[in-house]
Design a protein around this motif. Sequence first.
Motif, PDB file in Angstrom:
ATOM      1  N   LYS A 174      25.725   4.857  39.773  1.00 55.49           N
ATOM      2  CA  LYS A 174      24.836   4.007  38.973  1.00 55.49           C
ATOM      3  C   LYS A 174      25.039   2.556  39.381  1.00 55.49           C
ATOM      4  O   LYS A 174      26.125   2.161  39.797  1.00 55.49           O
ATOM      5  CB  LYS A 174      25.134   4.156  37.478  1.00 55.49           C
ATOM      6  CG  LYS A 174      24.720   5.479  36.914  1.00 55.49           C
ATOM      7  CD  LYS A 174      24.894   5.501  35.428  1.00 55.49           C
ATOM      8  CE  LYS A 174      24.389   6.833  34.875  1.00 55.49           C
ATOM      9  NZ  LYS A 174      24.529   6.895  33.432  1.00 55.49           N
TER      10      LYS A 174
ATOM     11  N   GLU B  52      22.759   0.737  29.516  1.00 51.22           N
ATOM     12  CA  GLU B  52      23.263   1.788  28.631  1.00 51.22           C
ATOM     13  C   GLU B  52      24.200   1.212  27.566  1.00 51.22           C
ATOM     14  O   GLU B  52      24.224   1.681  26.437  1.00 51.22           O
ATOM     15  CB  GLU B  52      24.024   2.847  29.433  1.00 51.22           C
ATOM     16  CG  GLU B  52      23.158   3.733  30.277  1.00 51.22           C
ATOM     17  CD  GLU B  52      23.969   4.712  31.107  1.00 51.22           C
ATOM     18  OE1 GLU B  52      25.156   4.938  30.781  1.00 51.22           O
ATOM     19  OE2 GLU B  52      23.414   5.242  32.083  1.00 51.22           O
TER      20      GLU B  52
ATOM     21  N   ASP C 112      31.747   6.199  35.566  1.00 51.60           N
ATOM     22  CA  ASP C 112      30.336   6.573  35.637  1.00 51.60           C
ATOM     23  C   ASP C 112      29.664   5.929  36.855  1.00 51.60           C
ATOM     24  O   ASP C 112      28.882   6.564  37.557  1.00 51.60           O
ATOM     25  CB  ASP C 112      29.630   6.148  34.344  1.00 51.60           C
ATOM     26  CG  ASP C 112      28.321   6.884  34.130  1.00 51.60           C
ATOM     27  OD1 ASP C 112      28.107   7.949  34.752  1.00 51.60           O
ATOM     28  OD2 ASP C 112      27.500   6.397  33.330  1.00 51.60           O
TER      29      ASP C 112
ATOM     30  N   GLN D   6      22.116  -0.594  35.568  1.00 51.93           N
ATOM     31  CA  GLN D   6      21.870   0.643  34.826  1.00 51.93           C
ATOM     32  C   GLN D   6      22.944   0.864  33.763  1.00 51.93           C
ATOM     33  O   GLN D   6      22.641   1.207  32.619  1.00 51.93           O
ATOM     34  CB  GLN D   6      21.852   1.844  35.780  1.00 51.93           C
ATOM     35  CG  GLN D   6      20.632   1.913  36.665  1.00 51.93           C
ATOM     36  CD  GLN D   6      20.783   2.995  37.727  1.00 51.93           C
ATOM     37  OE1 GLN D   6      21.870   3.215  38.258  1.00 51.93           O
ATOM     38  NE2 GLN D   6      19.676   3.663  38.033  1.00 51.93           N
ATOM     39  N   LYS D   7      24.199   0.649  34.158  1.00 48.01           N
ATOM     40  CA  LYS D   7      25.292   0.870  33.205  1.00 48.01           C
ATOM     41  C   LYS D   7      25.269  -0.194  32.113  1.00 48.01           C
ATOM     42  O   LYS D   7      25.500   0.099  30.943  1.00 48.01           O
ATOM     43  CB  LYS D   7      26.645   0.868  33.937  1.00 48.01           C
ATOM     44  CG  LYS D   7      27.755   1.414  33.082  1.00 48.01           C
ATOM     45  CD  LYS D   7      27.459   2.857  32.697  1.00 48.01           C
ATOM     46  CE  LYS D   7      28.325   3.335  31.570  1.00 48.01           C
ATOM     47  NZ  LYS D   7      27.984   4.659  31.108  1.00 48.01           N
TER      48      LYS D   7
ATOM     49  N   LYS E 269      14.443  -0.753  25.954  1.00 50.87           N
ATOM     50  CA  LYS E 269      15.397   0.282  25.534  1.00 50.87           C
ATOM     51  C   LYS E 269      15.971   0.008  24.139  1.00 50.87           C
ATOM     52  O   LYS E 269      16.114   0.931  23.341  1.00 50.87           O
ATOM     53  CB  LYS E 269      16.538   0.379  26.540  1.00 50.87           C
ATOM     54  CG  LYS E 269      17.538   1.459  26.181  1.00 50.87           C
ATOM     55  CD  LYS E 269      18.457   1.780  27.322  1.00 50.87           C
ATOM     56  CE  LYS E 269      19.457   2.819  26.892  1.00 50.87           C
ATOM     57  NZ  LYS E 269      19.293   4.096  27.507  1.00 50.87           N
TER      58      LYS E 269
END
Length: 163
Positions: free
Chosen positions: A76, A84, A70, A80-81, A45
């Motif tokens: 999530k 990000e 979130d 995952q967070k 990513k």
Amino acid sequence: MKLTLEEKLRLVKLHIFDGVPIREIHEKHGLDRSTLKYYCALYRKWGDEPFAKPAKRKYTREMKLEAIHDILTNKKSYAQKALELMLTDPKIVGDWMEKYNEDGEEAIKDTYSREAYKHHDDKVLEKEYKKLLEDLERTKAENEYLKKSFPLALERSRQFKKK
């Protein structure tokens, strides 16, 4: 075993570019499989950037609350967070959630990267250590004073009883 960011990046590239299986890297280097998978996803990513020597990052209260919201609303995972947010460890988000669950929104404050915490913790420990040493010295001095004054007090009490 604690790996540096450079070593983590090298292992990620071993898997992604050289095709070395995660199982093999796990067996040879002792890095947890799920952690290596996370690092690979982070690399895919963001590239090399998360693995560069980080400047002290500031995690604002707003950013943390947004991440917590979130996770709670969109279900999530921490990983995952963390992906990000370009965090090298999903446990950072887990720590925020734990603090939020224990003490509520008021507990969430602006902080700096864990490296800064280590320095802060060292300073706190050093202050406590100095205070303990000062207390010990004071106690030793009091002890010495009492040892020297006891015979004098005993003598005075004997003189007082004679009168």
